[in-house]
Structures are given as C-alpha cells and as structure tokens.
Design a protein around this motif. Structure first.
Motif, PDB file in Angstrom:
ATOM      1  N   THR A  27       0.855  -1.121  -0.134  1.00 52.84           N
ATOM      2  CA  THR A  27      -0.113   0.016  -0.077  1.00 52.84           C
ATOM      3  C   THR A  27       0.870   1.281   0.172  1.00 52.84           C
ATOM      4  O   THR A  27       1.825   1.397   0.732  1.00 52.84           O
ATOM      5  CB  THR A  27      -0.941   0.225   1.154  1.00 52.84           C
ATOM      6  N   SER A  45      -3.455   0.544  -3.393  1.00 53.28           N
ATOM      7  CA  SER A  45      -3.129  -1.043  -2.863  1.00 53.28           C
ATOM      8  C   SER A  45      -2.589  -1.867  -4.174  1.00 53.28           C
ATOM      9  O   SER A  45      -3.601  -1.830  -4.989  1.00 53.28           O
ATOM     10  CB  SER A  45      -3.867  -1.718  -2.047  1.00 53.28           C
ATOM     11  N   ASN A  47      -1.410  -5.521  -5.725  1.00 51.95           N
ATOM     12  CA  ASN A  47      -1.158  -7.071  -5.780  1.00 51.95           C
ATOM     13  C   ASN A  47       0.010  -7.436  -6.793  1.00 51.95           C
ATOM     14  O   ASN A  47       0.069  -6.903  -7.867  1.00 51.95           O
ATOM     15  CB  ASN A  47      -2.288  -7.639  -6.198  1.00 51.95           C
ATOM     16  N   ALA A  98     -11.080   5.246 -11.076  1.00 50.25           N
ATOM     17  CA  ALA A  98     -10.632   3.881 -11.251  1.00 50.25           C
ATOM     18  C   ALA A  98     -10.274   3.619 -12.736  1.00 50.25           C
ATOM     19  O   ALA A  98      -8.938   3.055 -12.840  1.00 50.25           O
ATOM     20  CB  ALA A  98     -11.604   3.041 -11.062  1.00 50.25           C
ATOM     21  N   ARG A 102      -5.955   2.796 -13.474  1.00 48.91           N
ATOM     22  CA  ARG A 102      -5.791   1.450 -14.244  1.00 48.91           C
ATOM     23  C   ARG A 102      -5.116   1.439 -15.491  1.00 48.91           C
ATOM     24  O   ARG A 102      -4.131   0.723 -15.939  1.00 48.91           O
ATOM     25  CB  ARG A 102      -6.941   0.542 -14.024  1.00 48.91           C
ATOM     26  N   ASN A 129      -2.756  -6.074  -9.867  1.00 48.59           N
ATOM     27  CA  ASN A 129      -3.984  -5.608  -9.726  1.00 48.59           C
ATOM     28  C   ASN A 129      -3.938  -4.056  -8.738  1.00 48.59           C
ATOM     29  O   ASN A 129      -2.745  -4.282  -8.129  1.00 48.59           O
ATOM     30  CB  ASN A 129      -5.391  -6.276  -8.903  1.00 48.59           C
ATOM     31  N   ASP A 131      -5.844  -1.510  -6.157  1.00 52.38           N
ATOM     32  CA  ASP A 131      -6.991  -1.253  -5.398  1.00 52.38           C
ATOM     33  C   ASP A 131      -7.164   0.209  -5.111  1.00 52.38           C
ATOM     34  O   ASP A 131      -6.160   0.630  -4.349  1.00 52.38           O
ATOM     35  CB  ASP A 131      -7.270  -2.131  -4.395  1.00 52.38           C
ATOM     36  N   GLN A 133      -8.030   2.796  -2.524  1.00 53.31           N
ATOM     37  CA  GLN A 133      -8.614   2.729  -1.229  1.00 53.31           C
ATOM     38  C   GLN A 133      -9.444   3.849  -0.898  1.00 53.31           C
ATOM     39  O   GLN A 133     -10.407   3.978  -0.228  1.00 53.31           O
ATOM     40  CB  GLN A 133      -7.645   2.161  -0.276  1.00 53.31           C
TER      41      GLN A 133
END
Length: 345
Positions: A27, A45, A47, A98, A102, A129, A131, A133
């Motif tokens: 994060t 965050s 992955n 978002a 991305r 990925n 995220d 938050q």
C-alpha cells in the motif's frame, strides 16, 4: 535486503533475510494534481508476485537485481499515475478515477481494452491489480466544495426519483379507474341484453297461453319490449363509447402534464448541478487568485518581518492568517492534513 515500508513508502524501513515470491500486496499514498490545480491524496494498494521458474538459475538471479524492488515499483507506478492525472480535470478524474489509474499503470491494447498486468522485466515482478482505497482532496476548501457538490447531487437525484414515483402511481391509479368504469358499463350492457332475452321469453310464453286479441296484445307488448330493450342496449353502447373516449382523453392529458413536469424537473436539476459546479470552480479560482496576487516578493518580506510587521502586511492584503516557510524547514503535509481532518470532525 533493505526494503521500503510504511504508508507512504519510506526507504530502508524493512530489513529482511528472505525474499517472498508472492502473491502479496503493498500500500502506498500518492499526491497528485489535476489540470485545474486540485491536489489529491490517493491511497493505492497493489497486488504483486514474481513470475519465475524456480529451476532456472538465471531467472532466480534476477530477483536480486533490484535491491529495493518495493520502492522501485511504487515510484514507477506513482510516476505514471501523476502523469495521467495531470492531464485530467478534477471533475473528470472524480467520475472516472478507477479507469484512469488502471489505464495509466497497465496501459491499453489496440482495441482500447485495459490490460490486467504490469511487468517489470528487470526482475520479473508482475503487478496484477490496483485497489483504490481512498481519494481525498489535500486542500480543505476543495474537500468542502466536493462534499457540498456530492450532497447536492444526492438531494437532486432523490427528489427526482420521488417525483417520478409519484407521477407513476397517479398514472396507474387513473388507468385503474378507467378500467373499472369500462367494466361497469360493459356489465350494464350485458344486463340489458339479459333483460331483453327475458322479456322475449315472457312474450312467447304469453302468446302460447292466450289467443285472439290477447295473443295480439301479447305480441305487441313483446315487440314494444324488444324495441325498448334494443334502445337501452344502443344507449348503453353509446354511453360506454363516450366514457371510454373521455377516459382516454383524460389519460392523455395527464400523461402530457406528467411528461412536461418531468422535463421541467430534469432541466431544473441540470441547472442546479451546473450552478454547484460553477460555484466550486469560482471558489478554487478565488483561492488561486489570492495566492498569485501575493507574489514571491511579498511572501519573502512577510517571512523576514517580525510578528507585528507580518500582522500589518497580512492585514493590508486582506488576509487573516497565512503559513510561510523556507526550503530549510519543510512542513510535514501528511501530519498537518491529518490534524485538519481530525479538528473538522
């Protein structure tokens, strides 16, 4: 290995003896600025995992080619995100944050579809990925303006939905009343037909029982009853047609009134949203104009003057309070923003 840690990421926080291949997540907090100078704090965050063949020594050696791989990929992603957000307005980024983030990190294929991974070839690190938050304005005025705009949009949408539901209920009620009236008229017509048949049977029975004049009188009465029944049936049909026409016209008028009112509500809602957006823009422009009007020389004089002279200069500029610092004593914006948020709550 000395790896970056904490949120936002700080170099050499983690001292590890083993390198985990993942999948894991990290994060980070990224400060960005839109094209209309709105500064935002993004908490992201990621992955990730290492895509290697454990039996391949060359691939295994690549794991250690980047000493602080966490700090490296966090900086790379933050750079991409800042570059993408800098070309977007605050309103556009707020609606499509978002997809924009991305697409900035993963990129898009020839068809315009966003890819699902980001590959670091230096050490075969794969980001799978992102995220988002939280997205929070750094400036308190922008935060307040955004909150008011969201509340106003919610209120307008709620009222519009209530009005639509109310009009739909009224329309259905009118349709139900129309069907009830039509059914009532149809029942009356059927009753008249039954009465006509009954009178015909009664006349035939009287004709069999009586002869001569009595038979003629019975036939005459039956004929009269037949004519009366046909007349009543005709009148009932005409009434039914008239009631149906009247109900159709009333329903059409009601639909036109409802469509007109809905169009007016939609236009009014659009104007209210536009008004709220323009007010937010005016507040942001006003704050920027104040900062630009002060100038570097004035800020330098204020920072070098004593408390009394600073108060006079700020009073002359129409400012009640101001924060000034130099390059040797930076301000911790994260703890300051946390204090502001805590005090406002």
């Amino acid at each position: 290995l000395n790896l970056s840690g904490n949120t936002p990421k700080t170099p050499k926080v983690l001292n590890v003896l083993a390198l985990l291949l993942g999948p894991r997540f990290s994060t980070d907090v990224v400060i960005v600025e839109t094209s209309d100078h709105a500064r935002l704090s993004l908490k992201l965050s990621y992955n990730w995992f290492f895509d290697i063949d454990k039996k391949n020594q060359e691939q295994a050696a690549l794991l250690f080619s980047v000493p602080d791989f966490i700090g490296d990929f966090c900086k790379a992603i933050a750079s991409r995100v800042r570059g993408s957000v800098a070309s977007q307005s605050f309103d556009h980024f707020h609606k499509y944050s978002a997809d924009l983030i991305r697409k900035a990190v993963f990129g898009a294929d020839e068809a315009g579809n966003i890819r699902n991974r980001f590959h670091f070839k230096s050490n075969n690190l794969i980001i799978t990925n992102i995220d988002i938050q939280s997205v929070e304005p750094v400036d308190q005025r922008t935060r307040d303006a955004l909150q008011k705009s969201v509340q106003l949009a919610i209120e307008i949408t709620t009222k519009s939905q209530e009005a639509t539901a109310r009009h739909e209920a009224e329309r259905r009620e009118q349709e139900a009343k129309g069907r009830l009236e039509r059914q009532k008229i149809d029942d009356e017509a059927e009753a008249e037909k039954a009465r006509k048949n009954l009178l015909s049977l009664q006349a035939a029975s009287a004709a069999v029982e009586s002869t001569g004049t009595a038979s003629a009188e019975a036939k005459a009465r039956a004929e009269a009853a037949k004519i009366e029944g046909e007349s009543n049936v005709t009148n009932a049909k005409l009434k039914a047609e008239a009631q149906s026409t009247k109900a159709s016209v009333q329903l059409k008028i009601l639909q036109n009134e409802q469509e007109t009112e809905i169009s007016h509500k939609k236009a009014w809602n659009v104007l209210e949203v536009k008004k709220a957006d323009e007010l937010a823009g005016i507040e942001a422009s006003k704050f920027k104009s104040i900062v630009d009007a002060i100038g570097a020389d004035t800020l330098k004089k204020i920072s070098q003057a004593g408390p009394e002279m600073q108060a006079k200069l700020l009073s002359g500029l129409g400012l009640k309070s101001f924060m000034i610092t130099d390059g040797n004593h930076p301000i911790n914006l994260f703890s300051t923003a946390a204090g502001l948020i805590g005090s406002s709550q």
